[in-house]
Design a protein around this motif. Structure first.
Motif, PDB file in Angstrom:
ATOM      1  N   ALA A  26       0.751  -1.223   0.125  1.00  0.00           N
ATOM      2  CA  ALA A  26      -0.164  -0.149   0.086  1.00  0.00           C
ATOM      3  C   ALA A  26       0.788   1.114   0.156  1.00  0.00           C
ATOM      4  CB  ALA A  26      -0.357   0.220   1.181  1.00  0.00           C
ATOM      5  N   ARG A  27       2.080   1.253   0.695  1.00  0.00           N
ATOM      6  CA  ARG A  27       3.264   2.155   0.875  1.00  0.00           C
ATOM      7  C   ARG A  27       3.029   3.123  -0.002  1.00  0.00           C
ATOM      8  NH1 ARG A  27       7.549   1.917   4.770  1.00  0.00           N
ATOM      9  NH2 ARG A  27       8.843   0.665   3.287  1.00  0.00           N
ATOM     10  N   GLN A  28       4.317   1.568  -1.357  1.00  0.00           N
ATOM     11  CA  GLN A  28       4.889   2.114  -2.124  1.00  0.00           C
ATOM     12  C   GLN A  28       3.247   2.657  -3.581  1.00  0.00           C
ATOM     13  OE1 GLN A  28       6.198  -2.043  -3.361  1.00  0.00           O
ATOM     14  NE2 GLN A  28       6.932  -1.386  -5.884  1.00  0.00           N
ATOM     15  N   ARG A  29       2.699   1.847  -3.602  1.00  0.00           N
ATOM     16  CA  ARG A  29       1.431   2.390  -4.100  1.00  0.00           C
ATOM     17  C   ARG A  29       0.661   4.076  -3.945  1.00  0.00           C
ATOM     18  NH1 ARG A  29       0.091  -3.118  -4.749  1.00  0.00           N
ATOM     19  NH2 ARG A  29      -0.100  -3.978  -7.002  1.00  0.00           N
ATOM     20  N   MET A  30       0.234   4.222  -2.823  1.00  0.00           N
ATOM     21  CA  MET A  30       0.423   5.499  -2.336  1.00  0.00           C
ATOM     22  C   MET A  30       1.581   6.235  -2.460  1.00  0.00           C
ATOM     23  SD  MET A  30      -1.349   5.186   1.391  1.00  0.00           S
ATOM     24  CE  MET A  30      -2.339   4.478   1.804  1.00  0.00           C
ATOM     25  N   ASP A  31       3.167   6.067  -2.651  1.00  0.00           N
ATOM     26  CA  ASP A  31       4.332   6.703  -3.162  1.00  0.00           C
ATOM     27  C   ASP A  31       4.153   6.962  -4.775  1.00  0.00           C
ATOM     28  OD1 ASP A  31       4.978   7.130  -0.730  1.00  0.00           O
ATOM     29  OD2 ASP A  31       6.527   5.171  -0.859  1.00  0.00           O
TER      30      ASP A  31
ATOM     31  N   ASP B 294      -3.862   3.200  -6.852  1.00  0.00           N
ATOM     32  CA  ASP B 294      -4.785   2.876  -6.372  1.00  0.00           C
ATOM     33  C   ASP B 294      -3.931   1.964  -5.179  1.00  0.00           C
ATOM     34  OD1 ASP B 294      -7.088   2.272  -5.039  1.00  0.00           O
ATOM     35  OD2 ASP B 294      -7.692   2.132  -7.332  1.00  0.00           O
ATOM     36  N   TRP B 295      -4.322   2.436  -4.483  1.00  0.00           N
ATOM     37  CA  TRP B 295      -3.544   1.112  -3.566  1.00  0.00           C
ATOM     38  C   TRP B 295      -4.610   0.528  -2.753  1.00  0.00           C
ATOM     39  CZ3 TRP B 295      -6.400   1.409   1.834  1.00  0.00           C
ATOM     40  CH2 TRP B 295      -6.776   2.546   1.841  1.00  0.00           C
ATOM     41  N   ASP B 296      -5.866   0.921  -2.517  1.00  0.00           N
ATOM     42  CA  ASP B 296      -6.772   0.307  -2.245  1.00  0.00           C
ATOM     43  C   ASP B 296      -7.491  -1.229  -2.584  1.00  0.00           C
ATOM     44  OD1 ASP B 296      -9.402  -1.028  -0.585  1.00  0.00           O
ATOM     45  OD2 ASP B 296     -10.476   0.965  -0.916  1.00  0.00           O
TER      46      ASP B 296
ATOM     47  N   ARG C   3     -13.513   2.213  10.656  1.00  0.00           N
ATOM     48  CA  ARG C   3     -13.666   2.711  12.087  1.00  0.00           C
ATOM     49  C   ARG C   3     -12.216   3.633  12.074  1.00  0.00           C
ATOM     50  NH1 ARG C   3     -13.290  -2.893  13.527  1.00  0.00           N
ATOM     51  NH2 ARG C   3     -11.317  -1.946  15.122  1.00  0.00           N
ATOM     52  N   ALA C   4     -11.826   3.961  11.041  1.00  0.00           N
ATOM     53  CA  ALA C   4     -11.072   5.083  11.281  1.00  0.00           C
ATOM     54  C   ALA C   4     -11.713   6.402  11.605  1.00  0.00           C
ATOM     55  CB  ALA C   4     -10.062   5.246  10.706  1.00  0.00           C
ATOM     56  N   ARG C   5     -11.159   7.647  12.564  1.00  0.00           N
ATOM     57  CA  ARG C   5     -11.958   8.825  12.726  1.00  0.00           C
ATOM     58  C   ARG C   5     -11.295   9.486  11.640  1.00  0.00           C
ATOM     59  NH1 ARG C   5      -6.158   8.644  14.946  1.00  0.00           N
ATOM     60  NH2 ARG C   5      -5.381  10.458  14.699  1.00  0.00           N
ATOM     61  N   PRO C   6     -12.023  11.355  11.305  1.00  0.00           N
ATOM     62  CA  PRO C   6     -12.065  11.337   9.919  1.00  0.00           C
ATOM     63  C   PRO C   6     -10.865  12.224  10.146  1.00  0.00           C
ATOM     64  CG  PRO C   6     -14.352  11.822  11.327  1.00  0.00           C
ATOM     65  CD  PRO C   6     -13.773  10.937  11.508  1.00  0.00           C
ATOM     66  N   GLY C   7     -10.077  11.526   8.871  1.00  0.00           N
ATOM     67  CA  GLY C   7      -8.950  12.477   8.166  1.00  0.00           C
ATOM     68  C   GLY C   7      -7.578  11.989   9.166  1.00  0.00           C
ATOM     69  N   ALA C   8      -7.885  10.111   9.279  1.00  0.00           N
ATOM     70  CA  ALA C   8      -7.346   9.286  10.068  1.00  0.00           C
ATOM     71  C   ALA C   8      -6.419   9.037   8.283  1.00  0.00           C
ATOM     72  CB  ALA C   8      -7.223   7.811  10.133  1.00  0.00           C
ATOM     73  N   GLN C   9      -4.682   8.655   8.448  1.00  0.00           N
ATOM     74  CA  GLN C   9      -4.126   8.378   7.269  1.00  0.00           C
ATOM     75  C   GLN C   9      -3.883   7.564   7.463  1.00  0.00           C
ATOM     76  OE1 GLN C   9      -2.287  10.404   5.115  1.00  0.00           O
ATOM     77  NE2 GLN C   9      -3.386  12.470   6.211  1.00  0.00           N
ATOM     78  N   PRO C  10      -4.564   6.160   5.935  1.00  0.00           N
ATOM     79  CA  PRO C  10      -4.948   4.889   5.864  1.00  0.00           C
ATOM     80  C   PRO C  10      -3.167   3.835   5.383  1.00  0.00           C
ATOM     81  CG  PRO C  10      -5.842   6.321   3.514  1.00  0.00           C
ATOM     82  CD  PRO C  10      -4.445   7.534   4.532  1.00  0.00           C
ATOM     83  N   LEU C  11      -2.746   4.625   6.109  1.00  0.00           N
ATOM     84  CA  LEU C  11      -1.533   3.827   6.293  1.00  0.00           C
ATOM     85  C   LEU C  11      -1.197   3.651   6.855  1.00  0.00           C
ATOM     86  CD1 LEU C  11       1.135   2.003   4.336  1.00  0.00           C
ATOM     87  CD2 LEU C  11       2.201   4.694   4.957  1.00  0.00           C
TER      88      LEU C  11
END
Length: 356
Positions: A71-76, A80-82, A115-123
């Protein structure tokens, strides 16, 4: 005992550090400790496929960290990391990680993201969940160790000779192991006189890995040829044979390293109790029984150089076997203990919440 196990921990098979997965290459043990720093899914998958990591739990946890790397490699790269999680999961299953296991990992990750809070970094969320999967396995190991030691103490409270096969230890899991965690706990509780290990043919997990793990922690170990384990039971006053499992069917049949079945038969004959120690995650309630459902026994060539082989002679090379449930005295999981496992008892166990 939990605190003492944590304090005594010396052997680890992999470490997540500084955004990379550092893997101890088990192929080089016990001669040398070679570590690999993995920064990509491909790097992790290559080590798994080539046998640098042995053990279903260890492979799955490494797979969870590998999904974070992907996921980190795709974000960089702005990809589409998802969607990439599914692609990377396939790479890992092709390398030998359990399909069911990696699907569960993905489910856990998606639930955490939801469930992550708004603005949380997916990675950061993915990494935190991978760490959580790792920690839950460690906690399961500790719970199983406690349950197993209580069993050993309840049947005979003094020093005992224990026996194991394969390497259901720290390097095969996220922490302390399954069968070897119980043996570690027995040592700390003053219940262990000596642990007898089978070599673990054909891959020699017992001779190369389990013996190294236990000796690193100062545990008295004696190594035996697999074919001599029945003799060890007869002559050394063994009280328990303690083994791990790769999978367990709904009726309690155990899919384990090759030699587990013959060990179970010998244990029954000599009055040695068989304890199977495994996390509840390996119990497959969809597999009615082992004989019909566990078809893929793997393949591991006999450890002979070509010059010592007789030409034209066929070979039987299974890496795993199936032990019928009626040979199992106790099944120990992080959810609790089952004596003489069967379908009804396993179904009830799987409906429980974790006890520790």
């Amino acid at each position: 005992m939990r605190e003492r196990l944590l304090a005594a921990e010396q052997v680890v098979g992999f470490v997540w550090r500084d955004g990379a997965l550092h893997v101890l290459d088990q192929r080089h043990l016990p001669a040398e400790q070679v570590w690999h720093a993995c920064h990509s899914v491909v790097a992790v998958a290559t080590l798994l496929a080539d046998g640098a990591v042995v053990g279903a739990s260890a492979s799955l946890i490494c797979g969870a960290y590998a999904l974070v790397l992907g996921a980190r490699q795709r974000m960089d790269e702005g990809g589409d990391w998802d969607a990439g999680l599914d692609i990377d999961a396939q790479v890992l299953t092709d390398a030998g990680v359990s399909v069911v296991g990696i699907e569960r990992v993905q489910q856990h990750m998606h639930r955490r993201l939801a469930r992550a809070r708004p603005g949380a970094q997916p990675l950061a969320v993915l990494e935190d969940e991978a760490r959580g999967i790792h920690q839950r396995d460690r906690e399961a190991n500790l719970a199983m160790a406690q349950f197993g030691v209580e069993l050993i103490r309840s049947f005979q409270g003094n020093l005992q000779n224990l026996l194991s096969i394969g390497c259901a230890g720290a390097m095969a899991s996220g922490g302390f192991g399954t069968a070897l965690a119980v043996i570690r706990g027995a040592q700390l509780e003053g219940l262990l006189e000596r642990c007898y290990l089978g070599e673990g043919r054909p891959l020699l997990q017992g001779a190369r890995l389990a013996a190294w793990e236990l000796s690193e922690e100062g545990i008295a170990v004696a190594l035996s040829a697999d074919c001599a384990l029945a003799h060890v039971m007869k002559t050394r006053g063994t009280t328990w044979a303690i083994v791990g499992a790769e999978q367990i069917a709904a009726n309690g049949d155990v899919f384990g390293v090759i030699g587990t079945y013959q060990l179970a038969v010998a244990a029954m004959h000599h009055g040695v109790r068989l304890m199977v120690v495994a996390p509840s995650s390996v119990i497959d309630l969809q597999a009615e029984n082992g004989e019909e459902c566990f078809h893929d026994l793997g393949h591991a060539p006999l450890a002979y150089p070509d010059s010592e082989r007789v030409a034209g002679v066929g070979r039987v090379e299974p890496q795993f076997d199936v032990t019928p449930a009626d040979l199992v005295d106790f099944l120990v999981t992080e959810k609790g203990v089952i004596e003489r496992p069967d379908a009804a008892k396993l179904a009830q166990l799987m409906s429980r919440e974790r006890l520790h």
